[in-house]
Write a protein that holds these residues in place. Structure first.
Motif, PDB file in Angstrom:
ATOM      1  N   THR A   2     -12.842 -48.023  15.010  1.00  0.00           N
ATOM      2  CA  THR A   2     -12.737 -49.325  15.663  1.00  0.00           C
ATOM      3  C   THR A   2     -11.329 -49.544  16.187  1.00  0.00           C
ATOM      4  O   THR A   2     -11.140 -50.002  17.317  1.00  0.00           O
ATOM      5  N   PHE A   3     -10.336 -49.197  15.375  1.00  0.00           N
ATOM      6  CA  PHE A   3      -8.939 -49.348  15.776  1.00  0.00           C
ATOM      7  C   PHE A   3      -8.662 -48.595  17.067  1.00  0.00           C
ATOM      8  O   PHE A   3      -8.069 -49.142  18.008  1.00  0.00           O
ATOM      9  N   ALA A   4      -9.106 -47.349  17.136  1.00  0.00           N
ATOM     10  CA  ALA A   4      -8.872 -46.525  18.325  1.00  0.00           C
ATOM     11  C   ALA A   4      -9.567 -47.116  19.552  1.00  0.00           C
ATOM     12  O   ALA A   4      -8.995 -47.123  20.651  1.00  0.00           O
ATOM     13  N   LEU A   5     -10.768 -47.624  19.379  1.00  0.00           N
ATOM     14  CA  LEU A   5     -11.495 -48.202  20.511  1.00  0.00           C
ATOM     15  C   LEU A   5     -10.863 -49.508  20.993  1.00  0.00           C
ATOM     16  O   LEU A   5     -10.805 -49.760  22.195  1.00  0.00           O
ATOM     17  N   VAL A   6     -10.375 -50.338  20.063  1.00  0.00           N
ATOM     18  CA  VAL A   6      -9.670 -51.557  20.458  1.00  0.00           C
ATOM     19  C   VAL A   6      -8.410 -51.191  21.234  1.00  0.00           C
ATOM     20  O   VAL A   6      -8.102 -51.799  22.263  1.00  0.00           O
ATOM     21  N   CYS A   7      -7.691 -50.180  20.756  1.00  0.00           N
ATOM     22  CA  CYS A   7      -6.486 -49.719  21.468  1.00  0.00           C
ATOM     23  C   CYS A   7      -6.835 -49.201  22.865  1.00  0.00           C
ATOM     24  O   CYS A   7      -6.135 -49.499  23.832  1.00  0.00           O
ATOM     25  N   LEU A   8      -7.899 -48.449  22.974  1.00  0.00           N
ATOM     26  CA  LEU A   8      -8.332 -47.916  24.261  1.00  0.00           C
ATOM     27  C   LEU A   8      -8.693 -49.063  25.219  1.00  0.00           C
ATOM     28  O   LEU A   8      -8.275 -49.062  26.389  1.00  0.00           O
ATOM     29  N   CYS A   9      -9.439 -50.036  24.719  1.00  0.00           N
ATOM     30  CA  CYS A   9      -9.791 -51.193  25.554  1.00  0.00           C
ATOM     31  C   CYS A   9      -8.550 -51.979  25.954  1.00  0.00           C
ATOM     32  O   CYS A   9      -8.457 -52.474  27.079  1.00  0.00           O
ATOM     33  N   GLY A  10      -7.586 -52.099  25.043  1.00  0.00           N
ATOM     34  CA  GLY A  10      -6.321 -52.758  25.368  1.00  0.00           C
ATOM     35  C   GLY A  10      -5.590 -52.025  26.485  1.00  0.00           C
ATOM     36  O   GLY A  10      -4.999 -52.650  27.377  1.00  0.00           O
ATOM     37  N   GLY A  11      -5.639 -50.708  26.459  1.00  0.00           N
ATOM     38  CA  GLY A  11      -5.033 -49.916  27.532  1.00  0.00           C
ATOM     39  C   GLY A  11      -5.712 -50.163  28.868  1.00  0.00           C
ATOM     40  O   GLY A  11      -5.046 -50.293  29.904  1.00  0.00           O
ATOM     41  N   PHE A  12      -7.043 -50.256  28.851  1.00  0.00           N
ATOM     42  CA  PHE A  12      -7.771 -50.570  30.086  1.00  0.00           C
ATOM     43  C   PHE A  12      -7.393 -51.962  30.594  1.00  0.00           C
ATOM     44  O   PHE A  12      -7.256 -52.180  31.796  1.00  0.00           O
ATOM     45  N   GLY A  13      -7.231 -52.892  29.679  1.00  0.00           N
ATOM     46  CA  GLY A  13      -6.824 -54.242  30.065  1.00  0.00           C
ATOM     47  C   GLY A  13      -5.443 -54.254  30.687  1.00  0.00           C
ATOM     48  O   GLY A  13      -5.207 -54.932  31.695  1.00  0.00           O
ATOM     49  N   ALA A  14      -4.522 -53.493  30.111  1.00  0.00           N
ATOM     50  CA  ALA A  14      -3.165 -53.416  30.659  1.00  0.00           C
ATOM     51  C   ALA A  14      -3.171 -52.771  32.044  1.00  0.00           C
ATOM     52  O   ALA A  14      -2.446 -53.214  32.948  1.00  0.00           O
TER      53      ALA A  14
END
Length: 123
Positions: A2-14
């Protein structure tokens, strides 16, 4: 995981924030920091939609977490808005800084409310 996926989604948002900012800056030449204002307005509307969808159990907690904490967390940027307010004030653009400050507080509250209302009327 979950942590990795939240980070990945945060990267897409950025990345999305970067694209939107650069796209708006190409044609916006006025003092008002429109790119950040639009980004934060869109993000708060989307957060309202997501929160209501989660509250009405239309989406599960995992999807909500990925979208709101991940994507919207990377997309929205309150710290940049505050820095832009201070920059305007330091340049003696006090009226513009004040207008931006008020708009940055009021408009996102309205956007979240509209997002909630959009989902509420469909339930």
């Amino acid at each position: 995981m979950t942590f990795a996926l939240v980070c990945l989604c945060g990267g897409f948002g950025a990345m999305a924030r970067f694209v939107v900012t650069v796209s708006i800056q190409r044609w916006w030449t006025h003092r008002f920091p429109l790119p950040t204002f639009i980004i934060n307005s869109v993000a708060t509307f989307c957060a309202g939609v997501a929160a209501a969808a989660y509250a009405y159990q239309t989406v599960d907690h995992f999807a909500y977490l990925l979208f709101v904490t991940g994507f919207l967390g990377g997309f929205s940027t309150f710290s940049t808005a505050i820095n832009e307010m201070v920059t305007l004030a330091r340049k003696k653009e006090l009226a513009m800084s004040f207008i931006y400050c008020v708009a940055t507080i009021i408009v996102p509250i309205v956007c979240v409310s509209l997002g909630w209302m959009l989902i509420a009327v469909t339930q």
